[in-house]
Motif scaffolding. Structure first.
Motif, PDB file in Angstrom:
ATOM      1  N   GLU A 124      -3.087  -7.997   0.430  1.00 15.84           N
ATOM      2  CA  GLU A 124      -1.831  -8.740   0.317  1.00 15.84           C
ATOM      3  C   GLU A 124      -2.006 -10.143   0.915  1.00 15.84           C
ATOM      4  N   ASN A 126      -0.348 -10.340  -2.878  1.00 14.43           N
ATOM      5  CA  ASN A 126      -0.978 -10.283  -4.194  1.00 14.43           C
ATOM      6  C   ASN A 126      -0.070 -10.737  -5.337  1.00 14.43           C
ATOM      7  N   ASP A 127       1.185 -11.010  -5.059  1.00  6.93           N
ATOM      8  CA  ASP A 127       2.135 -11.516  -6.059  1.00  6.93           C
ATOM      9  C   ASP A 127       2.067 -10.722  -7.369  1.00  6.93           C
ATOM     10  N   SER A 128       2.124  -9.393  -7.249  1.00 11.30           N
ATOM     11  CA  SER A 128       2.087  -8.540  -8.448  1.00 11.30           C
ATOM     12  C   SER A 128       3.118  -8.983  -9.468  1.00 11.30           C
ATOM     13  N   TRP A 129       2.710  -9.013 -10.704  1.00 14.25           N
ATOM     14  CA  TRP A 129       3.562  -9.400 -11.827  1.00 14.25           C
ATOM     15  C   TRP A 129       4.179 -10.788 -11.640  1.00 14.25           C
ATOM     16  N   ASN A 130       3.540 -11.625 -10.827  1.00 15.34           N
ATOM     17  CA  ASN A 130       4.029 -12.990 -10.552  1.00 15.34           C
ATOM     18  C   ASN A 130       5.486 -12.982 -10.116  1.00 15.34           C
ATOM     19  N   ASN A 131       5.862 -11.974  -9.327  1.00 13.14           N
ATOM     20  CA  ASN A 131       7.272 -11.831  -8.991  1.00 13.14           C
ATOM     21  C   ASN A 131       7.491 -11.309  -7.567  1.00 13.14           C
ATOM     22  N   GLU A 132       6.572 -11.581  -6.656  1.00 10.77           N
ATOM     23  CA  GLU A 132       6.727 -11.094  -5.281  1.00 10.77           C
ATOM     24  C   GLU A 132       6.776 -12.284  -4.324  1.00 10.77           C
ATOM     25  N   ASN A 144       3.779  -7.030   3.461  1.00  7.35           N
ATOM     26  CA  ASN A 144       3.547  -6.815   2.045  1.00  7.35           C
ATOM     27  C   ASN A 144       4.512  -7.703   1.271  1.00  7.35           C
ATOM     28  N   ASP A 145       3.996  -8.486   0.310  1.00  2.00           N
ATOM     29  CA  ASP A 145       4.918  -9.272  -0.517  1.00  2.00           C
ATOM     30  C   ASP A 145       5.542  -8.361  -1.565  1.00  2.00           C
ATOM     31  N   ASP A 147       9.010  -7.980  -4.640  1.00  2.00           N
ATOM     32  CA  ASP A 147      10.061  -8.553  -5.476  1.00  2.00           C
ATOM     33  C   ASP A 147      11.355  -8.626  -4.657  1.00  2.00           C
TER      34      ASP A 147
END
Length: 160
Positions: A124, A126-132, A144-145, A147
């Motif tokens: 982390e 990691n900006d999963s799905w460019n949405n965190e 943890n980043d 949404d």
């Protein structure tokens, strides 16, 4: 401060720093209830409480502001203090006062506190799905980043 209270606090700091002692965690919860049943007070100049309900990041922050504080910042910067607070509040995944809402990848603490002590979980942010863009403290007390629209308790920090 009584000798018993000081002993429980010091044992708590030691045990959490070394990752042991469930009985000390239980003593911490009992101590919290005897001092102030609504707040956990680790003697760092702030008191802590989870929001009553799981909320999105903005609503969790608003709930903390209604209590006279904000999402936790100062108690989250030192890893030992962070673990102590997180354990005392039953290790619930919770929003803290850190985000990169204004500029992707540039995480900032609320109230202008300097960065560099975020204590990220491995892998982390990691900006999963460019949405965190918002940050939560998770079961191991690491960051943890996540949404911002997801619902978690807010970890409120109030100056005493």
């Amino acid at each position: 401060m009584s000798y018993a209270l000081l002993t429980v606090l010091l044992l708590g700091i030691f045990s959490n720093a070394h990752g042991c002692c469930d009985s000390v965690s239980q003593m911490q919860r009992e101590l919290r209830a005897s001092i102030d049943p609504d707040f956990y007070v680790p003697f760092n100049g702030y008191k802590y409480r989870l929001t009553q309900n799981s909320l999105n990041y903005d609503h969790a922050r608003a709930a903390c502001e209604e209590m006279g504080g904000d999402l936790a910042v100062f108690g989250m910067r030192d890893l030992t203090t962070r673990r102590f607070i997180h354990t005392a509040l039953d290790k619930k995944d919770s929003w803290i006062g850190l985000n990169d809402i204004n500029e992707e990848g540039q995480f900032k603490w609320l109230r202008g506190v300097r960065t560099g002590d975020e204590h990220w979980k491995e892998g982390e942010p990691n900006d999963s799905w460019n949405n965190e863009d918002c940050v939560q403290i998770v079961s191991d007390a690491m960051s943890n980043d996540m949404d911002c629209t997801k619902n978690y308790h807010g970890l409120c920090e109030i100056r005493i």
